[in-house]
Design a protein around this motif. Structure first.
Motif, PDB file in Angstrom:
ATOM      1  N   GLY A 102       0.761  -1.202   0.061  1.00 25.83           N
ATOM      2  CA  GLY A 102      -0.068   0.113  -0.230  1.00 25.83           C
ATOM      3  C   GLY A 102       0.720   1.231  -0.052  1.00 25.83           C
ATOM      4  N   ASN A 103       1.944   1.266   0.909  1.00 19.20           N
ATOM      5  CA  ASN A 103       2.704   2.375   0.914  1.00 19.20           C
ATOM      6  C   ASN A 103       3.517   2.591  -0.600  1.00 19.20           C
ATOM      7  OD1 ASN A 103       1.981   2.860   3.562  1.00 19.20           O
ATOM      8  ND2 ASN A 103       3.936   2.021   4.452  1.00 19.20           N
ATOM      9  N   LEU A 104       3.791   1.729  -1.050  1.00 20.06           N
ATOM     10  CA  LEU A 104       4.783   1.805  -2.290  1.00 20.06           C
ATOM     11  C   LEU A 104       3.555   1.964  -3.551  1.00 20.06           C
ATOM     12  CD1 LEU A 104       6.711  -1.608  -1.925  1.00 20.06           C
ATOM     13  CD2 LEU A 104       7.691   0.685  -2.070  1.00 20.06           C
ATOM     14  N   ALA A 105       2.332   1.809  -3.299  1.00 20.46           N
ATOM     15  CA  ALA A 105       1.486   1.952  -4.477  1.00 20.46           C
ATOM     16  C   ALA A 105       1.352   3.481  -4.254  1.00 20.46           C
ATOM     17  CB  ALA A 105       0.176   1.193  -4.275  1.00 20.46           C
ATOM     18  N   SER A 106       1.160   4.080  -2.968  1.00 23.81           N
ATOM     19  CA  SER A 106       1.015   5.558  -2.766  1.00 23.81           C
ATOM     20  C   SER A 106       2.053   6.495  -3.272  1.00 23.81           C
ATOM     21  CB  SER A 106       0.619   5.721  -1.481  1.00 23.81           C
ATOM     22  OG  SER A 106      -0.470   5.156  -0.907  1.00 23.81           O
ATOM     23  N   LEU A 107       3.436   5.618  -3.126  1.00 24.56           N
ATOM     24  CA  LEU A 107       4.695   6.432  -3.787  1.00 24.56           C
ATOM     25  C   LEU A 107       4.588   6.603  -5.103  1.00 24.56           C
ATOM     26  CD1 LEU A 107       7.397   7.764  -3.222  1.00 24.56           C
ATOM     27  CD2 LEU A 107       8.415   5.523  -3.168  1.00 24.56           C
ATOM     28  N   GLU A 108       3.871   5.444  -5.634  1.00 26.47           N
ATOM     29  CA  GLU A 108       3.943   5.449  -6.981  1.00 26.47           C
ATOM     30  C   GLU A 108       3.060   6.392  -7.503  1.00 26.47           C
ATOM     31  OE1 GLU A 108       2.142   2.899 -11.051  1.00 26.47           O
ATOM     32  OE2 GLU A 108       1.872   2.116  -8.878  1.00 26.47           O
ATOM     33  N   LYS A 109       2.026   6.850  -6.953  1.00 22.03           N
ATOM     34  CA  LYS A 109       0.974   7.786  -7.463  1.00 22.03           C
ATOM     35  C   LYS A 109       1.789   9.190  -7.462  1.00 22.03           C
ATOM     36  CE  LYS A 109      -3.556   5.775  -5.953  1.00 22.03           C
ATOM     37  NZ  LYS A 109      -4.718   5.894  -5.185  1.00 22.03           N
ATOM     38  N   LEU A 110       2.490   9.206  -6.174  1.00 20.96           N
ATOM     39  CA  LEU A 110       3.167  10.521  -5.821  1.00 20.96           C
ATOM     40  C   LEU A 110       4.177  10.828  -7.055  1.00 20.96           C
ATOM     41  CD1 LEU A 110       4.725  11.610  -2.537  1.00 20.96           C
ATOM     42  CD2 LEU A 110       6.060  11.989  -4.600  1.00 20.96           C
ATOM     43  N   ILE A 111       4.803   9.751  -7.411  1.00 24.08           N
ATOM     44  CA  ILE A 111       5.784  10.011  -8.671  1.00 24.08           C
ATOM     45  C   ILE A 111       5.221  10.286  -9.987  1.00 24.08           C
ATOM     46  CG2 ILE A 111       7.545   8.655  -9.962  1.00 24.08           C
ATOM     47  CD1 ILE A 111       8.717   9.011  -7.393  1.00 24.08           C
ATOM     48  N   GLY A 112       3.784   9.700 -10.094  1.00 22.84           N
ATOM     49  CA  GLY A 112       3.141  10.059 -11.302  1.00 22.84           C
ATOM     50  C   GLY A 112       2.972  11.594 -11.305  1.00 22.84           C
ATOM     51  N   LYS A 113       2.887  12.363 -10.396  1.00 27.45           N
ATOM     52  CA  LYS A 113       2.375  13.672 -10.192  1.00 27.45           C
ATOM     53  C   LYS A 113       3.714  14.551 -10.444  1.00 27.45           C
ATOM     54  CE  LYS A 113      -1.278  13.138  -6.661  1.00 27.45           C
ATOM     55  NZ  LYS A 113      -2.197  13.648  -7.592  1.00 27.45           N
ATOM     56  N   LEU A 114       5.061  13.981 -10.589  1.00 28.10           N
ATOM     57  CA  LEU A 114       6.059  14.822 -10.522  1.00 28.10           C
ATOM     58  C   LEU A 114       6.608  14.867 -12.067  1.00 28.10           C
ATOM     59  CD1 LEU A 114       8.145  13.120  -7.668  1.00 28.10           C
ATOM     60  CD2 LEU A 114       6.892  15.282  -7.928  1.00 28.10           C
TER      61      LEU A 114
END
Length: 747
Positions: free
Chosen positions: A183-195
């Motif tokens: 779950g944490n890694l999936a959230s980090l992926e979302k964050l990366i997608g915004k960058l």
């Protein structure tokens, strides 16, 4: 007794080599100076080692690429310092972001984060931007808001990399630390997608990379759906890779799973580096192979389980372990070491994975602590009691043991006055899932009791005494090795180290130590020469009592075997094509290069029972012939590789000039055999007659018993379907017995 620190470095014989040549800048230099203020050689070695790793990662000036690498250390050998130094070097060489995937628990992640913050001074230097990755918890809206806020913060730093007016030395490198949780890694992926990522690479570091990261369904026949954490890491890499170059750098001390996953796996490493510890490191080779009599003590079979079942009180081995711990910490009080800043000593008790057992052990230890405190008081009645005499005897036994390896240990009489204080100030903690961190600053000495929570990645400060009664379980080599909290930078107090362990687990650690030396030795040339890991044949020494790793992460099977005074029968010979021609040429070469005589035997033997035996040839030459044998079956080819590993291990230890023999069965004349579906129905001719004094003892007795022996058979079928078919059988003597592992289909 002074504490002694150490560090991890990487074998400095490795060339920097690789795709590019990183330079050491202020971040790396500052870290090295802070870590080794008075040791220029240590600074040089660690800098060179880190350049060796980063040189195989993405080149900031090169084309866009995605890669995966593997750094292999020892348990508790300082891998964290290695990857913090690589992170510093990455910043010096233009990496815009470093992502650290830490432990599978918040405790382990916090432990690693603390080291990272301290080493890189993330809380002091504004050339870094440290962002705590998603931690879970809260509503979906709260999580989304947190991700958006973090993305804005990170973007402000990343934009500096594309701003030509920004001084390159002032550009901030982003460090994101995240727990290894889907779950944490999936959230980090979302964050990366915004960058919006700059034209600069990203370094992703996976700590304890053999744990949880790999696809636990790779070996499943029921599903092709990958496990959640693996899928999240794969998606994270894809998200980063869509925007910029990146390297996924895996760190572990138990790399079996990482090495044996399919090379097409998304996390399969393409390069490897071997980490070597500093001189102060004490590991498996020293404790279990070279100095086991000094440091290992025996837990009798079932002693702890029987005591738990009967609720009969603490077993004698636990009492002896506690006495050794008490003698040791009392000596630290006597010497004043307890007043040293940050000094700690600890005892670790690891009975099983069951929390109920941990509670019982804690009761026993607390009871012994209470009883001993009472018996050690200066009371005439107590001092003259039988119980005090018994305790004195136990303490004397412990002192006599420790003084054998610690010659500076004061006399027992000088230590007794310190024992009550030492005991009173020793905190006993039961550590299970969810337990708070050990408050190391609160006391000098601790007794820790637990199971899985105190295995992988858990740091035990100043560990001297271990009582390890936990069963070997499934016999997974990597899992057992991760229990070795007693390894580490302990040279300064090696004389105080004692490990109580049962016979089976002791043998497992001995086998692992041999395996570890062999595996690292096989990988070192690959690392040294900068070769891709795919050129390494997946084979190494490993006793069959140990399984390399959990089977569910392996899509390809492995074969483990230990030939011990037995035959390897290659009864699926090459029957056609180039392999058959190669085997025929091999027979011609053997006949031309070696001298043969007729073997001795009964005069009434038939022609088929008369053989030619070679003069002794060197084991190294014998193995060269074995390497040219072709068989049609991949399983038998793997078993032949394993047998050759056994011979190679013996040759490495005793020299390649040991004798071996080759037999031409039936003097090289064809022997009739049935071959059905590619398999020889019965390769060996039997004993004749079967009872009484034999004229012929049977093919299985045709060998030199204490020398490797190869039987060469030439076969044909009566129907003429097959002619001049070479077949082989290999005899391995008892003294060559060692376990091997070969992965099916690996090359």
């Amino acid at each position: 007794m002074k504490s002694e620190t150490g560090t991890a470095t990487i074998n400095t014989t490795l060339p920097v080599g690789g795709m590019w040549n990183p330079i050491e800048g202020e971040e790396t230099g500052g870290l090295l100076r802070r870590t080794f203020p008075d040791d220029a050689e240590a600074r040089r070695m660690l800098a060179e080692a880190s350049r060796g790793i980063l040189s195989r990662c993405s080149d900031p000036m090169g084309p866009k690429r995605a890669d995966a690498g593997l750094a292999i250390g020892y348990v508790q050998s300082g891998k964290t310092l290695s990857f913090t130094t690589v992170a510093a070097l990455a910043k010096d060489n233009g990496y815009a972001m470093v992502i650290l995937i830490g432990g599978t628990s918040l405790y382990l992640l916090s432990q690693t984060e603390g080291r990272l913050v301290k080493d890189l001074q993330l809380d002091k230097k504004r050339t870094w931007l440290h962002v705590l990755g998603p931690r879970g918890g809260g509503s979906a809206a709260t999580k989304e808001s947190r991700i958006s806020a973090d993305a804005q913060t990170i973007q402000s730093a990343l934009d500096e990399w594309d701003d030509e007016e920004c001084d390159p030395d002032e550009r901030r490198t982003v460090v994101v630390t995240v727990m290894k949780h889907a779950g944490n890694l999936a959230s980090l992926e979302k964050l990366i997608g915004k960058l919006r990522m700059p034209n600069a690479p990203v370094l992703i570091i996976d700590d304890e990379a053999d744990q949880a990261s790999l696809d636990g369904n790779a070996g499943s026949k029921k599903t092709t759906k990958p496990t959640a954490t693996f899928a999240s890491i794969d998606s994270l890499r894809s998200s980063v890779g869509a925007k910029c170059s990146h390297t996924f750098l895996q760190y572990t001390a138990t790399p079996q799973a990482n090495l044996l996953i399919d090379i097409s796996d998304a996390l399969s490493p393409s390069f490897v580096r071997i980490l070597e510890p500093g001189d102060a490191y004490v590991g498996g080779r020293e404790l279990f192979l070279e100095r086991e009599k000094d440091h290992l003590r025996r837990i009798p079979a079932n002693e702890v389980d029987d005591a738990l079942d009967a609720d009969a009180g603490p077993p004698l081995s636990l009492r002896d372990a506690l006495a050794c711990f008490l003698v040791g910490i009392s000596a630290d009080y006597e010497s004043g070491f307890t007043k040293e800043p940050g000094a700690n000593r600890s005892m670790l008790i690891h009975p099983s994975r069951l929390t109920g057992d941990h509670a019982r052990l804690r009761e026993w230890v607390e009871r012994m602590k209470s009883d001993w405190l009472e018996l050690l008081q200066d009371d005439a009645k107590v001092s003259a009691s039988e119980e005090r005499d018994a305790l004195d005897s136990v303490l004397r036994k412990a002192h006599d043991d420790l003084i054998q390896t610690d010659s500076k240990l004061p006399p027992l009489e000088d230590l007794v006055p310190h024992m009550r204080l030492a005991l009173r100030r020793t905190e006993i903690l039961e550590l299970n899932k969810g337990a708070p961190p050990v408050p190391w600053a609160r006391h000098f000495s601790f007794i820790l009791i637990g199971g899985q929570a105190i295995e992988r990645g858990f740091t035990v400060e100043g560990l001297t005494i271990t009582h390890l009664a936990r069963s070997r379980g499934q016999g997974l080599a990597d899992a057992i090795q991760q229990r070795a909290r007693f390894f580490g930078y302990k040279r300064g107090y090696l004389g105080r180290i004692r490990i109580w362990i049962d016979d089976a687990t002791r043998e497992d650690f001995k086998n692992y130590a041999r395996h570890e030396l062999d595996l690292r030795g096989r990988l070192e040339p690959i690392a040294k020469n900068g070769q891709p890991l795919r050129v390494w044949r997946r084979e190494f020494l490993l006793d069959p009592q140990l399984r390399a790793t959990r089977r569910n992460v392996l899509s390809r099977a492995v074969k483990q075997r230990r030939l011990n005074e037995e035959w390897l029968t290659l009864d699926r010979p090459a029957l056609s094509g180039d392999d058959l021609l190669e085997n025929r040429r091999l027979l011609e070469t053997i006949s031309a290069k070696l001298s043969f005589q007729e073997d001795q035997g009964h005069p009434d033997r038939t022609l088929e029972q008369r053989h030619l035996i070679s003069d002794p040839l060197k084991l190294s030459d014998f193995m060269a012939f074995l390497a040219d044998i072709r068989v049609s079956d991949s399983d038998q080819r793997d078993l032949l590789y394993g047998a050759m590993l056994q011979l190679d291990a013996y040759a490495e230890k005793h020299g390649g000039d040991r004798p071996a023999r080759i037999y031409q069965m039936g003097k090289g004349n064809p022997r009739d055999r049935k071959i059905t579906s590619g398999k020889i129905a019965q390769l060996y001719q039997g004993r004749n007659p079967r009872t009484g004094m034999p004229i012929y003892p049977g093919d299985r007795e045709i060998m030199v018993r204490d020398e490797p022996s190869l039987q060469v058979h030439v076969l044909q079928t009566k129907d003429g379907a097959f002619r001049q078919i070479p077949a082989f059988a290999l005899w391995i003597p008892a003294k060559y017995a060692v376990g091997t592992l070969v992965q099916s289909g690996a090359s």
